[in-house]
Design an enzyme around this catalytic site. Sequence first.
Site, PDB file in Angstrom:
ATOM      1  N   CYS A 181       0.834  -1.258  -0.127  1.00 36.82           N
ATOM      2  CA  CYS A 181       0.023   0.159  -0.159  1.00 36.82           C
ATOM      3  C   CYS A 181       0.959   1.157   0.078  1.00 36.82           C
ATOM      4  CB  CYS A 181      -0.816  -0.118   1.277  1.00 36.82           C
ATOM      5  SG  CYS A 181      -1.954   1.342   1.513  1.00 36.82           S
ATOM      6  N   CYS A 188      -3.642  14.777   3.242  1.00 33.91           N
ATOM      7  CA  CYS A 188      -4.616  14.737   2.430  1.00 33.91           C
ATOM      8  C   CYS A 188      -5.658  16.098   2.731  1.00 33.91           C
ATOM      9  CB  CYS A 188      -5.376  13.422   2.431  1.00 33.91           C
ATOM     10  SG  CYS A 188      -6.481  13.252   1.425  1.00 33.91           S
ATOM     11  N   CYS A 195     -10.419   9.370   9.093  1.00 33.93           N
ATOM     12  CA  CYS A 195      -9.141   8.946   8.405  1.00 33.93           C
ATOM     13  C   CYS A 195      -8.314   9.803   9.148  1.00 33.93           C
ATOM     14  CB  CYS A 195      -9.179   9.219   7.066  1.00 33.93           C
ATOM     15  SG  CYS A 195      -7.270   9.038   6.408  1.00 33.93           S
ATOM     16  N   GLY A 250      -2.940  10.292   0.995  1.00 31.52           N
ATOM     17  CA  GLY A 250      -3.195  11.065  -0.166  1.00 31.52           C
ATOM     18  C   GLY A 250      -4.157  10.740  -0.847  1.00 31.52           C
ATOM     19  N   GLU A 251      -4.727  11.875  -1.753  1.00 30.09           N
ATOM     20  CA  GLU A 251      -5.849  11.512  -2.552  1.00 30.09           C
ATOM     21  C   GLU A 251      -5.127  11.480  -3.999  1.00 30.09           C
ATOM     22  OE1 GLU A 251      -8.342  11.062  -5.214  1.00 30.09           O
ATOM     23  OE2 GLU A 251      -8.901  10.574  -3.185  1.00 30.09           O
ATOM     24  N   SER A 282      -7.130   4.246  -5.592  1.00 34.98           N
ATOM     25  CA  SER A 282      -8.245   4.259  -4.876  1.00 34.98           C
ATOM     26  C   SER A 282      -8.480   5.924  -4.714  1.00 34.98           C
ATOM     27  CB  SER A 282      -8.267   3.666  -3.540  1.00 34.98           C
ATOM     28  OG  SER A 282      -9.408   4.135  -2.880  1.00 34.98           O
ATOM     29  N   HIS A 306     -18.122   4.876   1.115  1.00 34.30           N
ATOM     30  CA  HIS A 306     -18.531   5.063   2.190  1.00 34.30           C
ATOM     31  C   HIS A 306     -20.113   5.361   2.452  1.00 34.30           C
ATOM     32  CE1 HIS A 306     -14.327   5.130   2.464  1.00 34.30           C
ATOM     33  NE2 HIS A 306     -14.151   6.144   2.092  1.00 34.30           N
ATOM     34  N   ASN A 389     -11.300   1.660  11.648  1.00 33.59           N
ATOM     35  CA  ASN A 389      -9.971   1.486  12.216  1.00 33.59           C
ATOM     36  C   ASN A 389      -9.889   2.463  13.485  1.00 33.59           C
ATOM     37  OD1 ASN A 389      -7.461   0.735  13.214  1.00 33.59           O
ATOM     38  ND2 ASN A 389      -7.091  -0.434  11.611  1.00 33.59           N
ATOM     39  N   CYS A 432      -4.637   4.290   8.258  1.00 25.14           N
ATOM     40  CA  CYS A 432      -3.502   5.292   7.379  1.00 25.14           C
ATOM     41  C   CYS A 432      -3.341   6.194   8.057  1.00 25.14           C
ATOM     42  CB  CYS A 432      -4.370   5.371   5.834  1.00 25.14           C
ATOM     43  SG  CYS A 432      -3.578   6.509   4.924  1.00 25.14           S
TER      44      CYS A 432
END
Length: 447
Positions: A181, A188, A195, A250-251, A282, A306, A389, A432
């Site tokens: 990953c 971000c 997140c 990040g995006e 993603s 989501h 998470n 993340c």
Amino acid sequence: SPLGITLESLSTELEGSGRAAVVWDCLRAGIDPNLYYSSTDEKDVSDESIANAWLEASTMSASATGVDIDASVVCYDGNILGKRQGQGLGAAAWKRLQELMHDYNCSNDGVIQSEDKGSQVEKQQRQREALYTIENSIASLSHMIVSPDGTTKLLLKMKKDGLEVESVIIPWMDKGFSTLCVSSQVGCRQGCTFCATGRMGKLRSLTSDEILVQVWYANKLCRVVSNISNGQSIGNVLPQVDNIVFMGMGEPADNADEVVPAVNTLVDRRMLGLAQSKITISTVAPDPSAFATLGQAPAAIAWSVHAVNDSLRRSLVPTTKHSMEDLKKGLVQALSSRSNKLRRTMLEVALIQGVNDSDEDAKLLAEFSQSIMDEVPGSKVVVNLIPYNSIDHPTYCTPSMERVLEFQKIVTERSILCYVRTTRGDDESAACGQLATKKKRAADTSV
């Protein structure tokens, strides 16, 4: 650097495709060609260093395995560089490779320059005499965490400015490979409320070199870990990376200019040589055009949905500016223009107890998924459920596994493939951005 340019450009710089090929033989194996082909007395100790870091971070011990593990025995496998093992680079080509590293080094305006004290003449002299490596020019290993299940999180410090990003190696022992990953940005700007990375805000985007160096470090570690047992087998505890997901910090759509070239390098058979189907990008989809932009990359596209309900999704992804229907149109258009092999897409949902895990949420998700397949011939939509998470959110909680499985059942009963992502390494800041944000908080507290 050689990581961030095309093979054709590297061939031109080194005056030969064969020379470019041997450089990439090294890079693919996680070996630094600047050191491997150096005629200086500089010894490459990076393998031994990363082996020691892994041993220190892991739960592995000689008593547990019955093997006397010694990182100092790490050495290159005679076949690691393949059929060009005996081919040299040549002094002139190596010097030009160093010039490329020097140019990359000098293009960074942050830590490298600010730490170089003395007069301009002295600085230029040191630069001429320096041996430029991946570690001292692009990124270095800052920290490593290894969970009992083998999941390994790497924190890499970018030499450009000292900022740190995460990448995670997830081994699948039964399948014989690891998933990596990777991050595309430091922080971000999307601000997803569940997140840890979203809390950082966007600090900057990574260059393609900085994206690919994460793969380089992962390949190095996987190779080294399999070779630190004094020749005795301890099991393939970190199988080679064969699957890459852009699901780290990040995006990707906010850094497509660097992500797309990086993916091209990943799939080029002469470079990293991964299959297109083994790479997934993603995106939260900041706007409908994000899918077409990322669709330029030869990789599968995943959408961090989501929630299908617009108001609920805006509460989870506060930067959302478009309706789900408008975003879906963008996805449908992008998928329709792709080859059949790349029309498979994944819808991701971070399930949060009492927020987006209701029966109604599951039904809406199934209907939404089916509508995409109805509009794109030959497409396949897979739903990936990710139990929340914890990042110390005041109200968010992880749903029970019973609730997650019931959600999955509702989706699958409507003929939609739906999987629950296996939680890996959640005991070691697996979410993340957690490791980077924890280190940042610790640093801020100590000041």
